[in-house]
Enzyme design. Sequence first.
Site, PDB file in Angstrom:
ATOM      1  N   LYS A 112      38.682  50.577  33.401  1.00 45.86           N
ATOM      2  CA  LYS A 112      37.856  50.601  32.350  1.00 45.86           C
ATOM      3  C   LYS A 112      38.108  51.446  31.383  1.00 45.86           C
ATOM      4  O   LYS A 112      38.102  51.177  29.881  1.00 45.86           O
ATOM      5  CB  LYS A 112      36.315  50.567  32.765  1.00 45.86           C
ATOM      6  CG  LYS A 112      35.896  49.229  33.741  1.00 45.86           C
ATOM      7  CD  LYS A 112      34.398  49.281  33.846  1.00 45.86           C
ATOM      8  CE  LYS A 112      34.068  48.324  34.835  1.00 45.86           C
ATOM      9  NZ  LYS A 112      34.807  48.118  36.357  1.00 45.86           N
ATOM     10  N   CYS A 123      29.672  46.704  40.492  1.00 44.15           N
ATOM     11  CA  CYS A 123      30.344  45.464  41.090  1.00 44.15           C
ATOM     12  C   CYS A 123      29.416  44.861  42.264  1.00 44.15           C
ATOM     13  O   CYS A 123      30.214  44.910  43.419  1.00 44.15           O
ATOM     14  CB  CYS A 123      31.764  45.975  41.375  1.00 44.15           C
ATOM     15  SG  CYS A 123      32.759  44.520  41.922  1.00 44.15           S
TER      16      CYS A 123
END
Length: 476
Positions: free
Chosen positions: A298, A414
């Site tokens: 990311k 997640c």
Amino acid sequence: MSGRRRRGSMPGNRGHVGPGLDKLDRRGVDGGVRGVDKLDRRTGDPARLAAFRALRAVTAEGAYANLVLAEHTAGLSHRDAGFATELVAGTCRSLGYYDAIISLAGGRPLTTLQPAVVDLLRLGAHQLLELRVPSHAAVAATVNLARTAVSQRVTGVVNAILRKIAALDADGWAERLRAERDDAEALIARHPQWIIDAFGEVLPAAELPALLAADNAPPSPHLVVRPDLAEVAELGGTPLRWSPFGALASGNPAEIAAVHQGRAGVQDEGSQLVAWALSRPDAPFGPWLDLCAGPGGKAALLAGLARRQHTALLASELQPHRAALVARALHAYPDPTPLVIAADGTRPAWPANAFARVMLDAPCSGLGALRRRPESRWRRQPSDLDDLVPLQRALLATAIASARPGGLIAYVTCSPHHRETVEVVEAAAGVELLDASEALPEVPDAARGHYVQLWPHRHGTDAMFLALLRKTEATQ
């Protein structure tokens, strides 16, 4: 020596071969194993040996299957590497299911078998029940692997139990499990019951079978460009459905020039989408922060998006070795290269009210990434959340304190679990909740109230959760 289980190791595979079983060593497979010995001397069995070694690292050392597979399949042919990968990933995915079958077939608890023998039996069970390997070949090859990788002494018990497993097909074992185990349906679905229950709390019941099936299907790798360093066309695969930065991998990612040069990487589309979402709503001008940046996927995308808005990214990661991975992911960006530091996110090394946009991809149970880390479903316990949730709340407090008034905070996990998603966000102070789905209008069926929830069975991504928050006042 303490009898406590080593942290990160799998339960139920400790002990010794029972007395008298060594006598089985001479029985062989289908009357003998000399033919297999001859075959092994002539060609070897590098795929099964690599799979066994990788699985031992997973179960005994707490390693991640995808990482140790890369280590143990290096140098194998494409065919052998693919077979070894399927053996390990498939076995890890079905670990609890196979353990129940092995215990029934052997008529004993797994704790009476050597850990290495249990792993051999798991690999053999996968070949017998899920792969198109003829029964005699699966048994013979596993017995030979036992002899080569462990010792002649264990071949008898491996042969005996595998022959009993081979007596029933997958449907037959499912019927027997239903007759003898209260948790049979969960085992057949390849998920612990507590995980199924957690999914059921946030997903319509009619979709639950599709989600479990998607968790059990190996994912196709997704690639992502570093913005303005590479073009999606360079990746060679089909562009992703919603992320404008990625494509499906059409071969070995390491062989793609942009990946090899650090101008692109491997990243699930869900991770791409939540990073993109942080960049889209209005926010004050100023630097950006990635609070828990490891291993760097990311951060690498955010760094390019920040540069497009003429600002810079600070990437922070607690563990120095993971901070080094972040720096590696960012190295292709020209000067000024994004700054990477090793720091504790609960004790920030920067002043309050400093950042216009803050990404917090919080440490979590990882229940949304069971496709890519199949072994984690058997490692995690509900009690793990008792430690994770306080950490997530502390890190979110830091993220909010680090943002400027009017700045944006993306809280990402997640995992779809209610305790580490909605409950964490609802406990936060000093922010207003935005409608995260408005930041990703291209993605259908992603709204979970004011949040975004991606799903493997709906979107073909990891089950990423996203909350977008705007800071309402300065932090002292």
